[in-house]
Design an enzyme around this catalytic site. Sequence first.
Site, PDB file in Angstrom:
ATOM      1  CG  ASP A  69      -0.170  -0.272   2.530  1.00 45.48           C
ATOM      2  OD1 ASP A  69       1.068  -0.064   2.561  1.00 45.48           O
ATOM      3  OD2 ASP A  69      -0.809  -0.701   3.507  1.00 45.48           O
ATOM      4  CD  GLU A  91       0.690  -6.296   2.669  1.00 45.65           C
ATOM      5  OE1 GLU A  91       1.574  -7.001   3.187  1.00 45.65           O
ATOM      6  OE2 GLU A  91       0.786  -5.059   2.548  1.00 45.65           O
ATOM      7  CD  GLU A 105       1.397   4.388   4.488  1.00 45.00           C
ATOM      8  OE1 GLU A 105       2.619   4.550   4.398  1.00 45.00           O
ATOM      9  OE2 GLU A 105       0.656   5.143   5.188  1.00 45.00           O
ATOM     10  CG  HIS A 175       9.127   4.004   9.697  1.00 43.11           C
ATOM     11  ND1 HIS A 175       9.107   2.768  10.295  1.00 43.11           N
ATOM     12  CD2 HIS A 175       8.446   3.874   8.534  1.00 43.11           C
ATOM     13  CE1 HIS A 175       8.452   1.922   9.523  1.00 43.11           C
ATOM     14  NE2 HIS A 175       8.028   2.564   8.455  1.00 43.11           N
ATOM     15  NE  ARG A 177       5.001   9.973   3.892  1.00 47.58           N
ATOM     16  CZ  ARG A 177       5.735  10.974   3.433  1.00 47.58           C
ATOM     17  NH1 ARG A 177       5.578  12.167   3.958  1.00 47.58           N
ATOM     18  NH2 ARG A 177       6.612  10.801   2.472  1.00 47.58           N
ATOM     19  CG  HIS A 207      12.415   5.140   7.635  1.00 42.91           C
ATOM     20  ND1 HIS A 207      12.546   6.031   6.594  1.00 42.91           N
ATOM     21  CD2 HIS A 207      11.587   4.163   7.193  1.00 42.91           C
ATOM     22  CE1 HIS A 207      11.816   5.614   5.579  1.00 42.91           C
ATOM     23  NE2 HIS A 207      11.232   4.487   5.912  1.00 42.91           N
TER      24      HIS A 207
END
Length: 348
Positions: A69, A91, A105, A175, A177, A207
């Site tokens: 995603d 997925e 996502e 990590h 957002r 990250h």
Amino acid sequence: MAQRGCSLRAICTGQHPGLQLIDFDFPPIPRIDLRCVAETDPFDHAGRIAAAFERHMTPPPALVICQGDTASAFGGAIAARKFSLPLAHVEAGLRSFDRHHPWPEEDFRVAIDRHAQLLFAPTEEAATNLRTQGVKGSVHVTGNSGVDMLKRRIAQLAPVQQSQDKALHLLVTCHRRENWGRPLDQVMAALSRLAMLGTYRIDVVMHPNPAIRCKWTKALGDHDNIVLHRALRHAEMLRAMRDADLILSDSGGMQEEAPYLGTPLFILRQRTERPEGIETGQLRLIGTDTDRIIEEVEQLFASPARLAAMRAKAEPYGDGKAGQRIARIIADHFARSSVRPAAAGSVR
């Protein structure tokens, strides 16, 4: 798919320069690097990926396969739609039902699923999400393809080495957002306070994003019992996960892997699209509040029964045979449509 005679092209975004964690050596698959360095706006990044992807549409593939995603997957889906190419989504069906957790996502996967002809759901719960939302493509429960590689890599890991260190070992990643800013600051504050207790040894895997890496270094770089690591290769990360006493992470992939390794994982999020591991008992959703993180960690190690329950291995995301199922379904799809699978493009 290669064993079934399909010609494959793997398309990688190259969004983190110098970091290559995907191995296409066996079977040998031609690889295209789009060299699209990650941008601040993920939707702009997806647009750039789509434009770069379009330059490699000759000859046009019989099928575009997108996994996950990410902006990479969304960019591949945009390009497939523009060229009216069949799209498969590996997925598919993961849902938090909250556009902001995770962002972006949740928007990306809903959009990809909306346009895919073949939807490969890792679990029955994900398949139910797709059917409830009325997707037009055909839905298939296959397990998660990441578990296929996970099981192969677990079998190859070196044995656990006994350590004389009596400290409890915490492994941390954070990590996403939606955790940038105050949530990440709260996580760092919790780790700092846990480190000062002297009971814990904390490894933080940072990250590749330089802005996030700088925040970790500034906040925790001076703690004697906190070690900051740059990004690890997959096998290295699995070994670190297996050898930890507890994982704290907002990573979706680590949520999938931890139950198979027998390591408890606390999810540093407000929502998760992978509830199956919570239901089987290896994962716990705790958010990013500083006091709650400390309380949850302390309570876990104060309860041997609860710790033992979270260490019990389970297989909530598949049995390691998803790739075989996906390849068979795609082959059957081509057989029914009388299209010869001359080439397939895979984007991640």
